[in-house]
Design an enzyme around this catalytic site. Structure first.
Site, PDB file in Angstrom:
ATOM      1  N   GLN A 116       3.016   9.807   1.667  1.00  0.00           N
ATOM      2  CA  GLN A 116       4.364   9.232   1.565  1.00  0.00           C
ATOM      3  C   GLN A 116       5.128   9.726   0.339  1.00  0.00           C
ATOM      4  O   GLN A 116       6.343   9.573   0.277  1.00  0.00           O
ATOM      5  CB  GLN A 116       4.283   7.696   1.518  1.00  0.00           C
ATOM      6  CG  GLN A 116       3.791   7.091   2.813  1.00  0.00           C
ATOM      7  CD  GLN A 116       3.650   5.592   2.665  1.00  0.00           C
ATOM      8  OE1 GLN A 116       2.619   5.105   2.235  1.00  0.00           O
ATOM      9  NE2 GLN A 116       4.689   4.855   3.017  1.00  0.00           N
ATOM     10  N   HIS A 130      -3.644   1.106   8.173  1.00  0.00           N
ATOM     11  CA  HIS A 130      -2.272   1.629   8.136  1.00  0.00           C
ATOM     12  C   HIS A 130      -2.181   2.830   7.180  1.00  0.00           C
ATOM     13  O   HIS A 130      -1.636   3.876   7.532  1.00  0.00           O
ATOM     14  CB  HIS A 130      -1.329   0.494   7.698  1.00  0.00           C
ATOM     15  CG  HIS A 130       0.094   0.887   7.486  1.00  0.00           C
ATOM     16  ND1 HIS A 130       1.128   0.381   8.252  1.00  0.00           N
ATOM     17  CD2 HIS A 130       0.686   1.727   6.598  1.00  0.00           C
ATOM     18  CE1 HIS A 130       2.266   0.904   7.832  1.00  0.00           C
ATOM     19  NE2 HIS A 130       2.038   1.715   6.828  1.00  0.00           N
ATOM     20  N   GLU A 131      -2.762   2.670   5.989  1.00  0.00           N
ATOM     21  CA  GLU A 131      -2.674   3.750   4.989  1.00  0.00           C
ATOM     22  C   GLU A 131      -3.529   4.950   5.396  1.00  0.00           C
ATOM     23  O   GLU A 131      -3.144   6.096   5.168  1.00  0.00           O
ATOM     24  CB  GLU A 131      -3.087   3.260   3.602  1.00  0.00           C
ATOM     25  CG  GLU A 131      -2.268   2.098   3.041  1.00  0.00           C
ATOM     26  CD  GLU A 131      -0.770   2.305   3.069  1.00  0.00           C
ATOM     27  OE1 GLU A 131      -0.309   3.462   3.023  1.00  0.00           O
ATOM     28  OE2 GLU A 131      -0.042   1.298   3.161  1.00  0.00           O
ATOM     29  N   CYS A 171       6.460  -0.740   6.401  1.00  0.00           N
ATOM     30  CA  CYS A 171       6.054   0.484   5.702  1.00  0.00           C
ATOM     31  C   CYS A 171       7.163   0.890   4.745  1.00  0.00           C
ATOM     32  O   CYS A 171       8.341   0.833   5.121  1.00  0.00           O
ATOM     33  CB  CYS A 171       5.820   1.587   6.735  1.00  0.00           C
ATOM     34  SG  CYS A 171       5.318   3.159   6.029  1.00  0.00           S
ATOM     35  N   LEU A 172       6.788   1.312   3.545  1.00  0.00           N
ATOM     36  CA  LEU A 172       7.808   1.738   2.575  1.00  0.00           C
ATOM     37  C   LEU A 172       8.580   2.964   3.069  1.00  0.00           C
ATOM     38  O   LEU A 172       9.688   3.213   2.619  1.00  0.00           O
ATOM     39  CB  LEU A 172       7.163   2.038   1.217  1.00  0.00           C
ATOM     40  CG  LEU A 172       6.586   0.816   0.478  1.00  0.00           C
ATOM     41  CD1 LEU A 172       5.890   1.260  -0.810  1.00  0.00           C
ATOM     42  CD2 LEU A 172       7.677  -0.207   0.175  1.00  0.00           C
ATOM     43  N   GLY A 231       0.826  -1.191   0.000  1.00  0.00           N
ATOM     44  CA  GLY A 231       0.000   0.000   0.000  1.00  0.00           C
ATOM     45  C   GLY A 231       0.864   1.246   0.000  1.00  0.00           C
ATOM     46  O   GLY A 231       2.048   1.191   0.353  1.00  0.00           O
ATOM     47  N   HIS A 238      -1.641   7.165   7.596  1.00  0.00           N
ATOM     48  CA  HIS A 238      -0.702   8.052   6.890  1.00  0.00           C
ATOM     49  C   HIS A 238      -1.365   9.381   6.519  1.00  0.00           C
ATOM     50  O   HIS A 238      -0.756  10.440   6.625  1.00  0.00           O
ATOM     51  CB  HIS A 238      -0.194   7.387   5.606  1.00  0.00           C
ATOM     52  CG  HIS A 238       0.978   6.469   5.795  1.00  0.00           C
ATOM     53  ND1 HIS A 238       2.173   6.874   6.352  1.00  0.00           N
ATOM     54  CD2 HIS A 238       1.148   5.162   5.466  1.00  0.00           C
ATOM     55  CE1 HIS A 238       3.020   5.853   6.361  1.00  0.00           C
ATOM     56  NE2 HIS A 238       2.435   4.798   5.843  1.00  0.00           N
TER      57      HIS A 238
HETATM   58 NI    NI Z   1       3.174   2.899   5.494  1.00  0.00          NI
END
Ligand code: NI
Length: 170
Positions: A51, A134-135, A92-93, A46, A138
């Site tokens: 991000q 999670h997203e 997480c990226l 995701g 963000h």
């Molecule tokens: Ni993340």
């Protein structure tokens, strides 16, 4: 399409609160396409617009086995959250190579706009439920490491700063 730069924790821009999308126009669709390409290239499940330093409520998620079925969530809202909670490992990226357990609602129901600007709903459990929550965090400026102890978080911060510095040097 273009690959976008992913901000890395503890970049303060990750704590920006995203604004609702006013209209799903060609500009937003381009952002969606670029985010999907960026997520797939980075092998992520995701990605939130936050991000990639765009502070609008846009998320892409792909939990499909073949990584060929991305979901687009614009202006997402949770219309249901189960009381039941569950723990699972998250990554997480923006926090590469760090995984830790986070407590989330076991099941959620989401309402969002798709890439065409149409409202749709879906229910999620398991991995998809975790990804959605999670997203969506963000978009509120929250990174999953903020659920961990301050000791762990400080360690992760130090590790990420060092990693970024080493990469710049290499
Ligand atoms: Ni993340």
């Amino acid at each position: 399409m273009a690959k976008l730069h992913i901000l890395r924790y503890p970049d303060p821009r990750l704590h920006t609160v995203a604004k609702p999308v006013k209209e799903v126009d060609a500009h937003i669709q381009q952002l969606v396409d670029d985010m999907i390409e960026t997520m797939h290239a980075a092998d992520g499940l995701g990605l939130a617009a936050t991000q990639v330093d765009v502070h609008e409520r846009v998320i892409v998620i792909d939990t499909s086995d073949m990584r060929d079925d991305p979901r687009v969530l614009i202006n997402p809202e949770l219309v249901f959250k189960s009381e039941e909670m569950s723990f699972s490992d998250e990554g997480c990226l923006s926090v590469p190579q760090i995984f830790d357990k986070v407590k989330r609602h076991a099941r959620v129901k989401v309402r969002a706009l798709n890439r065409a600007g149409e409202t749709y709903e879906f229910e999620a459990e398991g991995l998809l439920s975790v990804c959605v929550q999670h997203e969506m965090d963000h978009l509120l400026g929250k990174v999953f490491v903020e659920y961990l102890s301050s000791l762990k978080r400080d360690r992760i911060k130090t590790k990420m700063i060092k990693k970024t510095r080493d990469e710049l040097r290499a």
